[in-house]
Design a protein around this motif. Structure first.
Motif: not given
Length: 236
Positions: A134-137, A157-159, A179-183, A211-213
């Motif tokens: 979560y929230n990671m590179n 998520r968010n990563s 895979v949600s809200w990820c770049k 897979i969600k954006s």
């Protein structure tokens, strides 16, 4: 999460520990806070089926020669009578023990402290079922499918996600990758699709790939708002 110089020492210990000594060494570190008589430790190893007596004696000598345990007492003839362990080595054993029994792991933000590669040890996560980033590179990963034999859910998520290791496609118990809200790189998304195909080909028709954006969520919210407005109009 262990950090700083202590983590570096832990990594050195991990690299210094031969595979054939791992079980006996971890058993010693997890169960004995102070010194232990060598003959008692050998009998316990035999009972746990780590080794037969002659081999167990050789293991003790190897641990001493590798400085993984220290000689505390010798008998009149100079033979090792009791051995002990440094506090940092004992902490390593306890940490490894906790990881081996871990079923749920959520990694956030700076969990890797700037490292560009996550080197997963093949004994660390044998019982892990749920892994979330979560929230990671997400760094590069170095592992095989044998390192997460019981993993069922893999969630990002968010990563920032450069890649998903193909080894995940061989996990027999896997139920879902999200895979949600990820770049994400195109490579990561392609690999996720390939993992889904492999799982289906293996007969795992219950496997889910989600897979969600952000755009998907915004679109769903717009549709919900439109539906609410439509219902209000009908009943007004």
């Amino acid at each position: 999460m262990i950090s700083g110089d202590k983590q570096k020492y832990m990594d050195i210990i991990n690299l210094s520990l031969p595979n054939h000594l791992t079980n006996g060494f971890l058993y010693f570190g997890k169960h004995f806070e102070d010194e232990i008589l060598v003959r008692e430790l050998i009998q316990l190893w035999i009972a746990e089926e780590f080794a037969v007596e002659d081999v167990a004696k050789d293991y003790v000598k190897e641990l001493i020669d590798s400085n993984l345990v220290m000689v505390v007492r010798r008998n009149f003839f100079g033979e090792v009578k009791a051995i002990g362990m440094h506090d940092l080595l004992r902490e390593f054993c306890l940490t490894r023990g906790r990881l081996e029994n871990l079923e749920v792991l959520k990694l956030e933000s700076n969990a890797f402290e700037g490292d560009q590669q996550w080197d997963v040890d093949n004994e660390e996560f044998q019982n892990l079922k749920f892994l979330m980033f979560y929230n990671m590179n997400i760094p590069q990963w170095n592992f095989s499918d044998m390192f997460f034999p019981n993993l069922q859910h893999l969630i990002f998520r968010n990563s920032r996600l450069k890649t998903i290791p193909r080894d995940f496609e061989n996990l027999l118990l896997q139920q879902m990758i999200e895979v949600s809200w990820c770049k994400c790189s195109r490579d990561a998304l392609n690999t996720a699709e390939e993992i889904k195909k492999t799982q289906t080909d293996m007969g795992n028709h219950e496997f889910k790939l989600i897979i969600k954006s952000r755009e998907d969520d915004d679109h769903e919210e717009d549709e919900d708002d439109h539906e609410d407005a439509h219902q209000k109009k009908l009943f007004s």
